[in-house]
Scaffold this active site. Structure first.
Site, mmCIF file in Angstrom:
data_model
loop_
_atom_site.group_PDB
_atom_site.id
_atom_site.type_symbol
_atom_site.label_atom_id
_atom_site.label_comp_id
_atom_site.label_asym_id
_atom_site.label_seq_id
_atom_site.Cartn_x
_atom_site.Cartn_y
_atom_site.Cartn_z
ATOM 1 N N ARG A 43 -49.355 47.897 17.943
ATOM 2 C CA ARG A 43 -50.427 48.752 18.467
ATOM 3 C C ARG A 43 -49.885 50.066 19.008
ATOM 4 O O ARG A 43 -50.630 50.979 19.314
ATOM 5 C CB ARG A 43 -51.200 47.998 19.562
ATOM 6 C CG ARG A 43 -52.145 46.955 18.973
ATOM 7 C CD ARG A 43 -52.856 46.196 20.063
ATOM 8 N NE ARG A 43 -51.884 45.612 20.982
ATOM 9 C CZ ARG A 43 -52.213 44.898 22.054
ATOM 10 N NH1 ARG A 43 -53.465 44.710 22.347
ATOM 11 N NH2 ARG A 43 -51.276 44.402 22.835
ATOM 12 N N LYS A 153 -43.346 30.466 19.022
ATOM 13 C CA LYS A 153 -43.832 29.812 20.229
ATOM 14 C C LYS A 153 -44.306 30.866 21.232
ATOM 15 O O LYS A 153 -43.858 32.004 21.117
ATOM 16 C CB LYS A 153 -42.746 28.912 20.798
ATOM 17 C CG LYS A 153 -41.765 29.589 21.771
ATOM 18 C CD LYS A 153 -40.863 28.561 22.341
ATOM 19 C CE LYS A 153 -39.929 29.035 23.334
ATOM 20 N NZ LYS A 153 -40.016 29.639 24.501
ATOM 21 N N HIS A 183 -36.708 27.873 17.383
ATOM 22 C CA HIS A 183 -35.464 28.387 16.782
ATOM 23 C C HIS A 183 -34.294 27.419 16.939
ATOM 24 O O HIS A 183 -33.300 27.527 16.225
ATOM 25 C CB HIS A 183 -35.131 29.794 17.303
ATOM 26 C CG HIS A 183 -34.538 29.829 18.679
ATOM 27 N ND1 HIS A 183 -35.294 29.774 19.807
ATOM 28 C CD2 HIS A 183 -33.255 29.901 19.097
ATOM 29 C CE1 HIS A 183 -34.496 29.835 20.869
ATOM 30 N NE2 HIS A 183 -33.253 29.898 20.471
ATOM 31 N N LYS A 187 -30.551 26.131 14.307
ATOM 32 C CA LYS A 187 -29.130 26.156 14.679
ATOM 33 C C LYS A 187 -28.368 25.144 13.829
ATOM 34 O O LYS A 187 -28.767 23.981 13.734
ATOM 35 C CB LYS A 187 -28.963 25.816 16.169
ATOM 36 C CG LYS A 187 -29.489 26.899 17.105
ATOM 37 C CD LYS A 187 -29.275 26.503 18.554
ATOM 38 C CE LYS A 187 -30.028 27.434 19.492
ATOM 39 N NZ LYS A 187 -29.224 28.506 20.044
ATOM 40 N N ASP A 240 -41.336 26.402 28.675
ATOM 41 C CA ASP A 240 -40.478 27.356 27.963
ATOM 42 C C ASP A 240 -39.333 26.659 27.221
ATOM 43 O O ASP A 240 -38.914 27.109 26.159
ATOM 44 C CB ASP A 240 -39.905 28.359 28.983
ATOM 45 C CG ASP A 240 -39.037 29.430 28.348
ATOM 46 O OD1 ASP A 240 -39.506 30.055 27.380
ATOM 47 O OD2 ASP A 240 -37.894 29.642 28.814
ATOM 48 N N HIS A 245 -37.654 23.088 22.842
ATOM 49 C CA HIS A 245 -36.253 22.981 22.410
ATOM 50 C C HIS A 245 -35.628 21.619 22.756
ATOM 51 O O HIS A 245 -35.028 20.961 21.906
ATOM 52 C CB HIS A 245 -35.410 24.086 23.041
ATOM 53 C CG HIS A 245 -35.927 25.466 22.797
ATOM 54 N ND1 HIS A 245 -36.564 25.824 21.629
ATOM 55 C CD2 HIS A 245 -35.917 26.583 23.561
ATOM 56 C CE1 HIS A 245 -36.903 27.108 21.696
ATOM 57 N NE2 HIS A 245 -36.526 27.580 22.863
HETATM 58 C C1 BG6 Z 1 -36.204 30.827 24.355
HETATM 59 C C2 BG6 Z 1 -36.661 30.808 25.784
HETATM 60 O O1 BG6 Z 1 -37.127 30.159 23.529
HETATM 61 O O2 BG6 Z 1 -34.936 30.176 24.248
HETATM 62 C C3 BG6 Z 1 -35.626 31.440 26.696
HETATM 63 O O3 BG6 Z 1 -37.900 31.500 25.899
HETATM 64 C C4 BG6 Z 1 -34.267 30.800 26.497
HETATM 65 O O4 BG6 Z 1 -36.029 31.342 28.059
HETATM 66 C C5 BG6 Z 1 -33.905 30.779 25.009
HETATM 67 O O5 BG6 Z 1 -33.315 31.533 27.242
HETATM 68 C C6 BG6 Z 1 -32.634 29.984 24.767
HETATM 69 O O6 BG6 Z 1 -32.231 30.115 23.433
HETATM 70 P P1 BG6 Z 1 -30.683 30.057 23.030
HETATM 71 O O7 BG6 Z 1 -30.691 30.143 21.541
HETATM 72 O O8 BG6 Z 1 -30.013 31.221 23.697
HETATM 73 O O9 BG6 Z 1 -30.159 28.746 23.540
#
Ligand code: BG6
Length: 487
Positions: A43, A153, A183, A187, A240, A245
Site C-alpha cells: 500500500r 503465520k 518456517h 529447516k 508466537d 514451531h
Molecule cells: C518467528 C517468531 O516465527 O520465529 C519470532 O515470530 C522468532 O519471534 C522466530 O524469533 C525464530 O525463528 P528462528 O528461525 O530464528 O529460530
C-alpha cells in the site's frame, strides 16, 4: 518447475527484505529454474525502482554480488500499489501484462505476508479472480494453469479464529492449493528428524514409553521483542512460538511412521498425534516475562509500545501428554523464551535407567539416563550420552558422548525459506501445515491462552526463565553434561 508469476503481498515489509528476496534469488538462479517474475504488492507509495533497490540491499546483505543482485532485481521485480488489499485491480493489470509480455502460461503463486486483518479480504478477492480461470476446482484440471496460495503465520489466534479462517480459505481455494508456512519445517535439521527416526531402526525401536522417560524440546532465543511491540504485545510466546514451531517439533518427534514419505502420509500422522494429545491444563504451564538484567537496562514492560500492565509472556514451558499406546505416561516438555543466555534449539530424548543397578560403588553410583540430544541450531547434529567404565580397579562409571556434527560433514545448509519457496514452486506440500493440523494445534492450547488465572512470572534477562519452570523441566539437559566421572 513451471514458469509462473510470484505475487508477493506485503512486499514492503521486513519478512520480504530479510527472508523472501534472498530466498527467491537463490531459488530462481538455480540451474534449470525458469526466468523469475515477481510482482511485489503493497500500500506504500513505492515504485519498481524502490522495490528493486530494497531487494538489492537485502541480497548484498546476504553476500550476493551487487551487480548480480541488480541484474536479478531489474529482471525479476515489479511493484503494484493497492489502496486496500481487497481491491486488486492494479495487481492483475501488472500480472497480466507480464504474462503477455513474457509469454507465460498463467501459473501463479500468491504469497500473503500480511497482517491477519487483511487475510479475509485478500483471499476473497483472489478467489473471485481465480474462479473464472478454472484454477481452483477440487480436482486438478490439467488443461488449466495452476494457482497456489501461501499463507504466513499467524494462522488464526485461537481455535475459533483458525476455523473461521479455514472456512474462508476453503470457500475459494481447495486444501490442495493451500500452503501454510511454518518456517521451522523448512529447516534441514527439522526434516532430518524424519530421516533420523525412520532410517535408523536402532532408535525407532527404542522410541516409545518402554524406553523413553521424557522428552524435552527447547528453543531458547537471545533476541528480545524491542521494536516489535506492535506485533508481539498481546500475542505472546504461546502463540508466537509454542503453538506453531515447538508443536511442529513435538509432532515430528512423536508421530507414528507414515505409510509414505509424502505430504499426505506425513501430515496425516502429524494430525493423528495432535488428536491424541490432551488439551493442556493450566497446571501444566509456566509463563514468564523478562525483566531487566545486569546487561539489559530495559525489561519487557519498558519497551516502547508495551502497555505498563501487559501480561504478555515472553517465556513459556508446557507439558504435553499423548494418549497413545506409544507415548502413554511420557511427558513432552516444550520450553522457549526470549532474552535467554544462549541461542539454542534442541530435542532431548531422555531414556529410562536400566531396571537393575549393578554398579553400586561409593557415592551416587546409579547409572545415568542415556540422553539423545538432537541439536537443531546452532551447531547442528546429535549427541548421545552413555556410561563407560572408568579405568582402574572396581567399576567406576563415567558419562561420555557419541557426537555427530553436520558442519564437519556437509557444510552450510540452505535457508528454510529457500527450501519452502522451491517446494511451493514445485507443488510439494509435504513441509506445509494442513488446515486441520493448525486447528488441532490451537485446540491443544485452548484452555491456557489468555487464561487470567495463569501467573506471568518475571525472570531476569539472560537467565533460563522463571524459577517456577524448574519443576517442569527436570532433566534440563541443556548444559553440557558429558565427560563427568560420577562414581
Ligand atoms: C518467528 C517468531 O516465527 O520465529 C519470532 O515470530 C522468532 O519471534 C522466530 O524469533 C525464530 O525463528 P528462528 O528461525 O530464528 O529460530
Amino acid at each position: 518447475m513451471d514458469p509462473h508469476v510470484f505475487v508477493l503481498f506485503g512486499a514492503t515489509g521486513d519478512l520480504a527484505a530479510v527472508k523472501l528476496f534472498p530466498a527467491l534469488y537463490r531459488v530462481t538462479t538455480r540451474e534449470g529454474a525458469p526466468e523469475p517474475t515477481v510482482v511485489g504488492v503493497g500500500r506504500s507509495d513505492w515504485d519498481d525502482a524502490r522495490l528493486q533497490d530494497t531487494a538489492v540491499d537485502a541480497l548484498v546483505a546476504k553476500d550476493v554480488d551487487e551487480s548480480d543482485a541488480r541484474a536479478w532485481a531489474e529482471k525479476a521485480l515489479r511493484f503494484a500499489r493497492v489502496s486496500a488489499y481487497d481491491e486488486l485491480g492494479p495487481v492483475f493489470e501488472v500480472v497480466e501484462a507480464l504474462e503477455d509480455e513474457r509469454g507465460l502460461d498463467g501459473n501463479r503463486v500468491y504469497y500473503l505476508a500480511l497482517p491477519p486483518s487483511a487475510f479475509e479480504g485478500t483471499i476473497t478477492a483472489l478467489g473471485e479472480r481465480e474462479k473464472p480461470r478454472g484454477t481452483t476446482t477440487e480436482d486438478v484440471d490439467e488443461s488449466k494453469p495452476w494457482a497456489r496460495l501461501v499463507i504466513e503465520k499467524p494462522f488464526g489466534h485461537d481455535l475459533e479464529s483458525a476455523q473461521e479462517l479455514n472456512e474462508i480459505v476453503h470457500e475459494h481455494f481447495p486444501e490442495r492449493l493451500v500452503y501454510r508456512i511454518d518456517h521451522y519445517l523448512g529447516k534441514e535439521t527439522v526434516q532430518n528428524l524424519l530421516v533420523f527416526r525412520f532410517a535408523n531402526a536402532f532408535f525407532e525401536s527404542a522410541w516409545s514409553r518402554r524406553d523413553v522417560e521424557r522428552v524435552e524440546i527447547t528453543v531458547s532465543e537471545t533476541n528480545d521483542t524491542a521494536g516489535r511491540a506492535g506485533y508481539f504485545d498481546g500475542v505472546g510466546t504461546l502463540r508466537d512460538m509454542i503453538q506453531n514451531h515447538l508443536t511442529q517439533l513435538f509432532s515430528l518427534t512423536a508421530m507414528e511412521p507414515p505409510a509414505r514419505l509424502d505430504a499426505e502420509g506425513i501430515r496425516r500422522e502429524k494430525i493423528k498425534v495432535l488428536r491424541s494429545t490432551r488439551t493442556v491444563k493450566p497446571s501444566e504451564v509456566v509463563l514468564g516475562q523478562y525483566a531487566s538484567g545486569p546487561d539489559d537496562p530495559e525489561g519487557y514492560l519498558d519497551h516502547e509500545g508495551v502497555d505498563a500492565s501487559s501480561r504478555t509472556e515472553t517465556f513459556a514451558a508446557v507439558e504435553l501428554n499423548v494418549d497413545s499406546w506409544r507415548w502413554q505416561g511420557v511427558p513432552f516438555i516444550l520450553r522457549t523464551g526470549k532474552r535467554m543466555p544462549q541461542r539454542l534449539s534442541e530435542i532431548a530424548v531422555v531414556f529410562r535407567r536400566p531396571p537393575v543397578t549393578l554398579f553400586q560403588n561409593e557415592g551416587d553410583c546409579d547409572p545415568a539416563r542415556n540422553v539423545l540430544r538432537l541439536r537443531l541450531q546452532p551447531d547442528e547434529g546429535f549427541r548421545l550420552s552413555f556410561d563407560v567404565k572408568t579405568p582402574g580397579s572396581g567399576f567406576g562409571v563415567t558419562t561420555r558422548d557419541l557426537e555427530f556434527r553436520y558442519q564437519d560433514t556437509f557444510g552450510a545448509f540452505p535457508d528454510a525459506y529457500e527450501t519452502l519457496l522451491r517446494d511451493v514452486a514445485e507443488g510439494d506440500a509435504t513441509l506445509f501445515v494442513h488446515g486441520e493440523e493448525a486447528e488441532e494445534a490451537w485446540r491443544v492450547y485452548a484452555d491456557v491462552l489468555d487464561n487470567p488465572d495463569l501467573e506471568v512470572h518475571p525472570y531476569e534477562s539472560r537467565t533460563w526463565g522463571p524459577e517456577a519452570a524448574a519443576e517442569l523441566i527436570q532433566a534440563a539437559p541443556i548444559e553440557e553434561v558429558g565427560d563427568e566421572e560420577r562414581c
